[in-house]
Design a protein around this motif. Structure first.
Motif, PDB file in Angstrom:
ATOM      1  N   ASP A  48     147.952   1.993  25.739  1.00  0.00           N
ATOM      2  CA  ASP A  48     147.617   1.771  27.203  1.00  0.00           C
ATOM      3  C   ASP A  48     147.136   0.302  27.547  1.00  0.00           C
ATOM      4  OD1 ASP A  48     145.111   1.238  25.851  1.00  0.00           O
ATOM      5  OD2 ASP A  48     144.250   3.061  26.959  1.00  0.00           O
ATOM      6  N   GLY A  49     147.526  -0.638  26.610  1.00  0.00           N
ATOM      7  CA  GLY A  49     147.584  -2.103  26.861  1.00  0.00           C
ATOM      8  C   GLY A  49     146.049  -2.807  26.596  1.00  0.00           C
ATOM      9  N   ILE A  50     144.850  -1.599  26.282  1.00  0.00           N
ATOM     10  CA  ILE A  50     143.724  -2.009  25.808  1.00  0.00           C
ATOM     11  C   ILE A  50     143.669  -2.705  24.546  1.00  0.00           C
ATOM     12  CG2 ILE A  50     141.095  -1.423  25.450  1.00  0.00           C
ATOM     13  CD1 ILE A  50     141.668   0.416  27.636  1.00  0.00           C
ATOM     14  N   TYR A  51     142.536  -3.994  24.306  1.00  0.00           N
ATOM     15  CA  TYR A  51     142.955  -4.495  22.915  1.00  0.00           C
ATOM     16  C   TYR A  51     141.305  -3.995  22.173  1.00  0.00           C
ATOM     17  CZ  TYR A  51     146.050  -8.138  21.228  1.00  0.00           C
ATOM     18  OH  TYR A  51     147.201  -8.867  20.534  1.00  0.00           O
ATOM     19  N   ASP A  52     141.644  -3.368  20.885  1.00  0.00           N
ATOM     20  CA  ASP A  52     140.491  -3.104  20.138  1.00  0.00           C
ATOM     21  C   ASP A  52     140.006  -4.038  19.320  1.00  0.00           C
ATOM     22  OD1 ASP A  52     139.589  -0.205  20.759  1.00  0.00           O
ATOM     23  OD2 ASP A  52     141.676   0.356  20.178  1.00  0.00           O
ATOM     24  N   VAL A  53     139.006  -4.735  19.155  1.00  0.00           N
ATOM     25  CA  VAL A  53     138.545  -5.829  18.319  1.00  0.00           C
ATOM     26  C   VAL A  53     137.177  -5.475  17.714  1.00  0.00           C
ATOM     27  CG1 VAL A  53     137.838  -8.277  18.404  1.00  0.00           C
ATOM     28  CG2 VAL A  53     139.488  -7.568  19.974  1.00  0.00           C
ATOM     29  N   TRP A  54     137.455  -5.779  16.198  1.00  0.00           N
ATOM     30  CA  TRP A  54     136.353  -5.343  15.324  1.00  0.00           C
ATOM     31  C   TRP A  54     136.010  -6.749  14.857  1.00  0.00           C
ATOM     32  CZ3 TRP A  54     140.649  -2.241  15.512  1.00  0.00           C
ATOM     33  CH2 TRP A  54     140.230  -0.872  16.073  1.00  0.00           C
ATOM     34  N   ALA A  55     134.445  -6.901  14.941  1.00  0.00           N
ATOM     35  CA  ALA A  55     134.174  -8.464  14.538  1.00  0.00           C
ATOM     36  C   ALA A  55     132.657  -8.304  13.820  1.00  0.00           C
ATOM     37  CB  ALA A  55     133.927  -9.220  15.628  1.00  0.00           C
ATOM     38  N   SER A  56     132.648  -9.247  12.691  1.00  0.00           N
ATOM     39  CA  SER A  56     131.466  -9.067  12.230  1.00  0.00           C
ATOM     40  C   SER A  56     130.624 -10.738  12.149  1.00  0.00           C
ATOM     41  CB  SER A  56     131.555  -8.892  10.838  1.00  0.00           C
ATOM     42  OG  SER A  56     131.993  -7.797  10.377  1.00  0.00           O
ATOM     43  N   ILE A  57     129.379 -10.720  12.622  1.00  0.00           N
ATOM     44  CA  ILE A  57     128.621 -12.119  12.653  1.00  0.00           C
ATOM     45  C   ILE A  57     127.933 -12.073  11.390  1.00  0.00           C
ATOM     46  CG2 ILE A  57     126.625 -13.352  13.710  1.00  0.00           C
ATOM     47  CD1 ILE A  57     127.553 -11.961  16.467  1.00  0.00           C
ATOM     48  N   TYR A  58     128.126 -13.187  10.591  1.00  0.00           N
ATOM     49  CA  TYR A  58     127.416 -13.064   9.301  1.00  0.00           C
ATOM     50  C   TYR A  58     126.282 -14.210   9.502  1.00  0.00           C
ATOM     51  CZ  TYR A  58     131.068 -11.031   7.084  1.00  0.00           C
ATOM     52  OH  TYR A  58     132.217  -9.912   6.734  1.00  0.00           O
ATOM     53  N   CYS A  59     125.308 -13.798   8.766  1.00  0.00           N
ATOM     54  CA  CYS A  59     124.189 -14.744   8.920  1.00  0.00           C
ATOM     55  C   CYS A  59     123.514 -14.799   7.406  1.00  0.00           C
ATOM     56  CB  CYS A  59     122.988 -14.525   9.890  1.00  0.00           C
ATOM     57  SG  CYS A  59     122.368 -12.696   9.396  1.00  0.00           S
ATOM     58  N   GLU A  60     122.536 -15.722   7.095  1.00  0.00           N
ATOM     59  CA  GLU A  60     122.047 -16.077   5.682  1.00  0.00           C
ATOM     60  C   GLU A  60     120.742 -15.248   5.258  1.00  0.00           C
ATOM     61  OE1 GLU A  60     123.952 -20.415   4.444  1.00  0.00           O
ATOM     62  OE2 GLU A  60     122.230 -20.315   6.000  1.00  0.00           O
ATOM     63  N   ARG A  61     119.914 -14.369   6.446  1.00  0.00           N
ATOM     64  CA  ARG A  61     118.834 -13.806   6.063  1.00  0.00           C
ATOM     65  C   ARG A  61     118.583 -12.435   6.632  1.00  0.00           C
ATOM     66  NH1 ARG A  61     115.640 -19.076   6.340  1.00  0.00           N
ATOM     67  NH2 ARG A  61     116.450 -20.227   4.509  1.00  0.00           N
ATOM     68  N   ASP A  62     117.652 -11.604   6.386  1.00  0.00           N
ATOM     69  CA  ASP A  62     117.592 -10.495   7.017  1.00  0.00           C
ATOM     70  C   ASP A  62     116.652 -10.778   8.418  1.00  0.00           C
ATOM     71  OD1 ASP A  62     118.697  -8.095   5.707  1.00  0.00           O
ATOM     72  OD2 ASP A  62     116.984  -8.680   4.015  1.00  0.00           O
ATOM     73  N   SER A  63     116.033 -11.840   8.156  1.00  0.00           N
ATOM     74  CA  SER A  63     114.858 -12.015   9.467  1.00  0.00           C
ATOM     75  C   SER A  63     115.933 -12.582  10.394  1.00  0.00           C
ATOM     76  CB  SER A  63     114.004 -13.078   9.128  1.00  0.00           C
ATOM     77  OG  SER A  63     114.744 -14.382   8.658  1.00  0.00           O
ATOM     78  N   HIS A  64     117.098 -13.318  10.353  1.00  0.00           N
ATOM     79  CA  HIS A  64     118.076 -13.658  11.134  1.00  0.00           C
ATOM     80  C   HIS A  64     118.953 -12.480  11.881  1.00  0.00           C
ATOM     81  CE1 HIS A  64     118.554 -17.794   8.957  1.00  0.00           C
ATOM     82  NE2 HIS A  64     117.235 -17.562   9.389  1.00  0.00           N
ATOM     83  N   LYS A  65     118.866 -11.664  11.081  1.00  0.00           N
ATOM     84  CA  LYS A  65     120.073 -10.448  11.501  1.00  0.00           C
ATOM     85  C   LYS A  65     119.086  -9.572  12.443  1.00  0.00           C
ATOM     86  CE  LYS A  65     121.955  -6.069   9.988  1.00  0.00           C
ATOM     87  NZ  LYS A  65     122.136  -5.096   8.716  1.00  0.00           N
ATOM     88  N   GLY A  66     118.076  -9.505  12.476  1.00  0.00           N
ATOM     89  CA  GLY A  66     116.919  -8.918  13.515  1.00  0.00           C
ATOM     90  C   GLY A  66     117.116  -9.935  14.753  1.00  0.00           C
ATOM     91  N   ILE A  67     116.818 -11.107  14.524  1.00  0.00           N
ATOM     92  CA  ILE A  67     116.982 -12.016  15.661  1.00  0.00           C
ATOM     93  C   ILE A  67     118.404 -11.747  16.593  1.00  0.00           C
ATOM     94  CG2 ILE A  67     116.769 -14.282  16.665  1.00  0.00           C
ATOM     95  CD1 ILE A  67     115.198 -15.084  14.249  1.00  0.00           C
ATOM     96  N   ILE A  68     119.548 -11.770  15.806  1.00  0.00           N
ATOM     97  CA  ILE A  68     120.633 -11.671  16.515  1.00  0.00           C
ATOM     98  C   ILE A  68     120.759 -10.326  17.158  1.00  0.00           C
ATOM     99  CG2 ILE A  68     123.353 -11.661  15.759  1.00  0.00           C
ATOM    100  CD1 ILE A  68     122.698 -13.477  13.524  1.00  0.00           C
ATOM    101  N   ILE A  69     120.233  -9.475  16.554  1.00  0.00           N
ATOM    102  CA  ILE A  69     120.528  -7.809  17.118  1.00  0.00           C
ATOM    103  C   ILE A  69     119.570  -7.505  18.234  1.00  0.00           C
ATOM    104  CG2 ILE A  69     119.953  -5.498  17.109  1.00  0.00           C
ATOM    105  CD1 ILE A  69     120.986  -5.903  13.797  1.00  0.00           C
ATOM    106  N   GLY A  70     118.343  -8.341  18.188  1.00  0.00           N
ATOM    107  CA  GLY A  70     117.126  -8.319  19.014  1.00  0.00           C
ATOM    108  C   GLY A  70     116.686  -7.052  19.326  1.00  0.00           C
ATOM    109  N   LYS A  71     115.523  -6.910  20.405  1.00  0.00           N
ATOM    110  CA  LYS A  71     114.861  -5.710  20.529  1.00  0.00           C
ATOM    111  C   LYS A  71     115.954  -4.590  20.925  1.00  0.00           C
ATOM    112  CE  LYS A  71     110.513  -3.924  22.424  1.00  0.00           C
ATOM    113  NZ  LYS A  71     109.471  -4.397  23.291  1.00  0.00           N
ATOM    114  N   ASN A  72     115.955  -3.371  20.347  1.00  0.00           N
ATOM    115  CA  ASN A  72     116.761  -2.273  20.875  1.00  0.00           C
ATOM    116  C   ASN A  72     118.312  -2.655  21.063  1.00  0.00           C
ATOM    117  OD1 ASN A  72     114.688  -0.789  20.910  1.00  0.00           O
ATOM    118  ND2 ASN A  72     114.249  -1.161  22.952  1.00  0.00           N
ATOM    119  N   GLY A  73     118.827  -3.909  20.136  1.00  0.00           N
ATOM    120  CA  GLY A  73     120.200  -4.449  20.302  1.00  0.00           C
ATOM    121  C   GLY A  73     120.475  -5.068  21.663  1.00  0.00           C
TER     122      GLY A  73
END
Length: 296
Positions: free
Chosen positions: A224-249
């Motif tokens: 139907d012409g829609i592009y599905d894109v799967w991506a990962s953001i890599y960071c170096e620490r668990d604390s960074h992961k929390g910041i990137i996701i943010g409160k309730n995502g």
């Protein structure tokens, strides 16, 4: 006999944040190189292609030059200097708002040995003090390797016509390397990754050090012409992961939403973007991880 076609490669070099990506995007007419207020966003040689009726200029955008702190930094420096030879011209970009700093002096030193002609581009003249611009011109006047000096504002496009004319004078008779509608030789997947990384850097600002990488794991076009894109953001620490996701995502939603808008514009169709955040400790010093993320 028709008009002869001329073409050539032009390398962009300058301190981080001198405005290389903004200039290239202005010339090419759309976003191919990521733009960020944060230094060192461009990591690979991103080619921008400017095609006119009688000529074509292929821009090589080199990483901003800083002292390497890790393997990724070393790779970036190597890429920057390798692109200085084998080109028709080198654009040496200077941030007129800041003036000539230590890094610019180091570049001047390096450029004295370049085989290709150098054009000094004094950028950001829309915001710089006239006195500072004059000081820069005075400093460059004594350097014999600089063939031309041009004042521009890549942001407002002021002076770009004059710069383009200068560049054309260095081109030689040659082929049209890329088709008319192609603005970059980077695969869509790589540009999508860069767009996502740009949004992350811009929205996170100072909260995350530079240790973020992006991997576009899969891109699939539906019937139907829609592009599905799967991506990962890599960071170096668990604390960074929390910041990137943010409160309730909330932060990740914002990053993904802005990136999706740009991807839809780039791909010319609706995009369904799925983004995950993963921790890979010290990835910038791990060659295998760097290869995975596209830094050869």
């Amino acid at each position: 006999m028709g008009e002869k076609y001329i073409s050539g490669f032009v390398s962009l070099i300058g301190s981080p944040n001198a405005g290389k990506s903004t200039l290239m995007n202005a010339f090419v007419g759309q976003k191919v190189s990521i733009v960020s207020e944060r230094a060192q966003t461009t990591r690979n040689r991103i080619l921008g292609v400017m095609t006119r009726r009688t000529y074509q200029i292929v821009f090589i955008d080199t990483p901003g030059v800083t002292m390497p702190k890790n393997k990724l930094g070393e790779y970036m420096l190597k890429v920057a200097y390798e692109s200085l030879n084998e080109v028709e011209a080198i654009l040496f970009m200077i941030d007129a708002a800041i003036g000539i700093g230590e890094k610019d002096e180091a570049l001047i030193e390096k450029l004295r040995g370049a085989k290709s002609p150098v054009i000094a581009v004094i950028n950001k003249t829309d915001v710089a003090k006239p006195k500072r611009v004059e000081e820069i011109e005075k400093r460059l006047a004594g350097e014999k390797f600089i063939k031309d000096t041009v004042r521009v504002s890549a942001l407002t496009h002021d002076g770009l016509d004059a710069l383009e004319k200068k560049l054309v004078s260095y081109l030689e008779e040659g082929p049209q390397y890329f088709p008319d509608d192609m603005v970059t030789d980077m695969p869509e997947r790589v540009i999508c990754g860069e767009l996502l990384r740009e949004k992350a850097l811009r929205l996170l600002r100072q909260e995350i050090p530079h240790g973020i990488g992006v991997d576009i794991e899969k891109m699939e076009l539906r019937t139907d012409g829609i592009y599905d894109v799967w991506a990962s953001i890599y960071c170096e620490r668990d604390s960074h992961k929390g910041i990137i996701i943010g409160k309730n995502g909330s932060m990740l939603k914002k990053i993904a939403s802005q990136a999706r808008t740009d991807m839809e514009w780039l791909l010319g169709t609706k995009v369904n973007l799925q983004v995950w955040v993963k921790v890979k400790e010290d990835w910038r010093n791990r060659t295998s991880v760097m290869k995975e993320l596209g830094y050869e």
